[in-house]
Scaffold this motif. Structure first.
Motif, PDB file in Angstrom:
ATOM      1  N   ARG A 173       0.848  -1.291   0.270  1.00  0.00           N
ATOM      2  CA  ARG A 173       0.135   0.081  -0.081  1.00  0.00           C
ATOM      3  C   ARG A 173       0.880   1.242  -0.027  1.00  0.00           C
ATOM      4  O   ARG A 173       1.897   1.321   0.406  1.00  0.00           O
ATOM      5  CB  ARG A 173      -1.110  -0.019   1.342  1.00  0.00           C
ATOM      6  CG  ARG A 173      -1.815  -1.109   1.485  1.00  0.00           C
ATOM      7  CD  ARG A 173      -2.779  -1.197   2.449  1.00  0.00           C
ATOM      8  NE  ARG A 173      -3.443  -2.176   2.747  1.00  0.00           N
ATOM      9  CZ  ARG A 173      -3.200  -3.153   3.582  1.00  0.00           C
ATOM     10  NH1 ARG A 173      -2.146  -3.045   4.362  1.00  0.00           N
ATOM     11  NH2 ARG A 173      -3.644  -4.070   3.996  1.00  0.00           N
ATOM     12  N   LYS A 174       0.286   2.355  -0.707  1.00  0.00           N
ATOM     13  CA  LYS A 174       1.121   3.555  -0.551  1.00  0.00           C
ATOM     14  C   LYS A 174       2.602   3.370  -1.360  1.00  0.00           C
ATOM     15  O   LYS A 174       3.433   3.849  -0.895  1.00  0.00           O
ATOM     16  CB  LYS A 174       1.376   4.080   0.785  1.00  0.00           C
ATOM     17  CG  LYS A 174      -0.033   4.457   1.399  1.00  0.00           C
ATOM     18  CD  LYS A 174      -1.065   5.492   0.816  1.00  0.00           C
ATOM     19  CE  LYS A 174      -2.286   5.649   1.721  1.00  0.00           C
ATOM     20  NZ  LYS A 174      -3.212   6.843   0.908  1.00  0.00           N
ATOM     21  N   SER A 179       8.282   4.428  -2.784  1.00  0.00           N
ATOM     22  CA  SER A 179       9.372   4.693  -3.630  1.00  0.00           C
ATOM     23  C   SER A 179      10.018   5.999  -3.786  1.00  0.00           C
ATOM     24  O   SER A 179      11.240   6.028  -3.819  1.00  0.00           O
ATOM     25  CB  SER A 179       8.725   4.181  -5.326  1.00  0.00           C
ATOM     26  OG  SER A 179       7.827   5.173  -5.486  1.00  0.00           O
ATOM     27  N   VAL A 180       9.262   7.005  -3.363  1.00  0.00           N
ATOM     28  CA  VAL A 180       9.964   8.196  -3.277  1.00  0.00           C
ATOM     29  C   VAL A 180      10.909   8.204  -2.049  1.00  0.00           C
ATOM     30  O   VAL A 180      12.141   8.703  -2.235  1.00  0.00           O
ATOM     31  CB  VAL A 180       8.910   9.201  -3.244  1.00  0.00           C
ATOM     32  CG1 VAL A 180       9.336  10.717  -2.822  1.00  0.00           C
ATOM     33  CG2 VAL A 180       7.796   9.398  -4.456  1.00  0.00           C
ATOM     34  N   PHE A 181      10.574   7.845  -1.006  1.00  0.00           N
ATOM     35  CA  PHE A 181      11.461   7.671   0.124  1.00  0.00           C
ATOM     36  C   PHE A 181      12.585   6.792  -0.149  1.00  0.00           C
ATOM     37  O   PHE A 181      13.799   7.128   0.439  1.00  0.00           O
ATOM     38  CB  PHE A 181      10.626   7.152   1.464  1.00  0.00           C
ATOM     39  CG  PHE A 181       9.604   7.895   1.992  1.00  0.00           C
ATOM     40  CD1 PHE A 181       9.687   9.390   1.649  1.00  0.00           C
ATOM     41  CD2 PHE A 181       9.006   7.528   3.132  1.00  0.00           C
ATOM     42  CE1 PHE A 181       8.731  10.211   2.353  1.00  0.00           C
ATOM     43  CE2 PHE A 181       7.982   8.420   3.572  1.00  0.00           C
ATOM     44  CZ  PHE A 181       7.690   9.611   3.403  1.00  0.00           C
ATOM     45  N   LEU A 182      12.519   5.709  -0.738  1.00  0.00           N
ATOM     46  CA  LEU A 182      13.445   4.852  -1.200  1.00  0.00           C
ATOM     47  C   LEU A 182      14.658   5.625  -2.325  1.00  0.00           C
ATOM     48  O   LEU A 182      15.762   5.376  -2.062  1.00  0.00           O
ATOM     49  CB  LEU A 182      13.273   3.744  -1.768  1.00  0.00           C
ATOM     50  CG  LEU A 182      12.337   2.787  -0.746  1.00  0.00           C
ATOM     51  CD1 LEU A 182      11.975   1.358  -1.511  1.00  0.00           C
ATOM     52  CD2 LEU A 182      13.365   2.194   0.578  1.00  0.00           C
ATOM     53  N   GLY A 183      14.027   6.258  -2.952  1.00  0.00           N
ATOM     54  CA  GLY A 183      14.969   7.175  -3.812  1.00  0.00           C
ATOM     55  C   GLY A 183      15.718   8.053  -3.399  1.00  0.00           C
ATOM     56  O   GLY A 183      16.924   8.195  -3.342  1.00  0.00           O
ATOM     57  N   SER A 184      15.077   8.983  -2.374  1.00  0.00           N
ATOM     58  CA  SER A 184      15.695   9.871  -1.482  1.00  0.00           C
ATOM     59  C   SER A 184      16.789   9.084  -0.632  1.00  0.00           C
ATOM     60  O   SER A 184      17.838   9.691  -0.534  1.00  0.00           O
ATOM     61  CB  SER A 184      14.915  10.864  -0.876  1.00  0.00           C
ATOM     62  OG  SER A 184      14.007  11.472  -1.701  1.00  0.00           O
TER      63      SER A 184
END
Length: 476
Positions: A173-174, A179-184
């Protein structure tokens, strides 16, 4: 008052080779033969003025001290500007009795001994080996038992993590936010690793003031490509289709939160007349680095991430989700997340004390070798703790491991925040509302960065582990 020595003294007519920090300068003894390229005078500069009761630094010229108004002041690098350092020429004369090899003695003698550092590292290594033994012994037994089930009757008696093979790679979920958190987090991880590696080699020596922060900021700007690539690749593997939203959030969400906090802190510094307040031109320059370099590189990375096919998993995902059985108290998400952050924090809290001292108590930090070792141990401990707890949850037939693995390691940042609050009340003598707001404002930035950093370590470690164990067992 802090004095800064530019071009420390060498032996007469001797030029030393100092790799790779601040290059030494050749000096001549007064009254002897002078060489064309050497000088007999060492320039002394003064820095900002600090107080133990405030985090607001002020320029040296803000007070009634001796100053040289006719000499042009040296320019600061980006790291010095961010830390509020303001270098000014001074009329003070050097002491020469000080030789090159002894130039740091007054600082090193005031620093604590390194015995506690070695004790902390050895204690952390014991934790790492203990966790590794638990994981290896448990996995070896389970995988051997599963692979020996040849009959139908044995297969029907399966239990534990093999039962959820059809749901373990179900998109979380979410998935967009994760994915955004993991990229940063990937961007921060690479930036931290490279910065500490160069610091260990001496390229970011304390003699070269502001070099550490300058290196970190430049690396963060240039590492937009891996951030965009990781976020896009994972988001596509999660089955996401809103690629424009994904790349925009990767480029602006976490950096935007940090910049907004930093901007508010800068407004307070402006209002207090502190030398740490950055000018409007410096803020524009930082925004230009972000929008003109980091953001385009993030888009480039996202383009290649979405262009590649999704990550292939070793098992197929069932169409109908499996019902998760009732969990015990220890296998529920929140207790596991709380327990998961204890061990990683235990590996860093000694080093964290020295780091906070260097930031808020105006002490020189130079133990980058210890810091790099603690960094490696932190990565291993976060990985092992997350893998172990993730394995226990899979054995309890709970296959929602993606967010849990991120939050389990990321919860170390909560312990960091609690420790920073304890440090404020027990070690500092800060008074005044502005200084208090600045302390906790900057602490929140550090906690967010640490959350993304440790959370990403936990997710990728658990992702590798889950992929590995489901690729070595027989699944019908």
């Amino acid at each position: 008052m802090a004095l800064w020595l530019l071009g420390p003294a060498l032996l007469a007519r001797a030029a030393a080779f100092y790799l790779p920090g601040l290059a030494p300068v050749s000096f001549c003894e007064p009254g002897k033969d002078q060489l064309p390229d050497c000088t007999s005078t060492i320039e002394l500069f003064v820095n900002r003025l600090d107080s133990v009761e405030s985090v607001l630094p002020y320029e040296y010229t803000a007070f009634d001290f001796c100053s040289m108004k006719t000499v042009k002041r040296p320019s600061e690098n980006l790291g010095q500007v961010l830390f509020g350092e303001r270098i000014e020429p001074s009329p003070y004369k050097e002491d020469k009795n000080i030789r090159w090899a002894s130039r740091w003695d007054y600082i090193l003698e005031s620093m604590p001994h390194t015995n506690i550092q070695w004790f902390n590292i050895m204690n952390s290594l014991v934790i790492v080996l203990f966790l590794a033994m638990i994981i290896l012994r448990t996995l070896h037994k389970d995988i051997a038992r599963y692979n020996q089930m040849d009959s139908v009757e044995d297969a029907q008696e399966e239990f534990g993590w093999k039962l959820v093979h059809g749901d373990v790679f179900r998109p979380p979920r979410k998935g967009m936010l994760l994915s955004v958190f993991l990229g940063s987090g990937t961007q921060i991880f690479i930036m931290t690793f490279v910065t500490l590696f160069f610091a260990c080699l001496g390229f970011l020596s304390p003699a070269n003031r502001g070099a550490l922060m300058t290196c970190a900021v430049v690396l963060w700007v240039l590492l937009g490509t891996p951030a965009g690539y990781v976020a896009a690749r994972l988001y596509r593997s999660f089955g996401g289709e809103k690629w424009k939203t994904n790349v925009l959030l990767t480029a602006f969400l976490c950096p935007g939160v940090v910049f907004a906090d930093f901007f508010v802190m800068n407004l307070i510094l402006w209002g207090e007349g502190s030398s740490a307040a950055m000018s409007f031109g410096t803020l524009v320059a930082i925004l230009a680095l972000w929008f003109c370099i980091s953001v385009p590189l993030t888009f480039v990375g996202a383009y290649f991430g979405f262009k590649k096919a999704g990550i292939e998993h070793p098992v197929r995902t069932n169409q109908i989700p499996r019902q998760i059985p009732e969990q015990s108290f220890y296998t529920k998400p929140f207790p596991g997340i709380i327990m998961g952050g204890i061990l990683p924090f235990g590996c860093i809290f000694i080093q964290l004390f020295f780091i906070l001292n260097s930031i808020w108590s105006h002490q020189m930090y130079y133990m980058f070798g210890f810091l790099f070792l603690v960094f490696i141990i932190l990565v291993i401990t976060c990985s092992e703790a997350t893998i172990l707890l993730g394995y226990f949850h899979l054995c309890a037939e709970d296959y929602h491991w993606q967010w849990r693995s991120f939050l389990t390691s990321g919860f170390t940042a909560v312990y960091f925040l609690v420790y920073a609050i304890h440090y404020f009340f027990s070690e500092l003598q800060i008074t005044g509302l502005a200084s208090t707001i600045l302390y906790f404002g900057y602490t929140l930035i550090m906690a967010l960065i640490f959350f993304l950093f440790t959370g990403s370590i936990g997710f990728f470690a658990c992702f590798w582990f889950v992929t590995k164990i489901y690729s070595v067992v027989k699944v019908d």
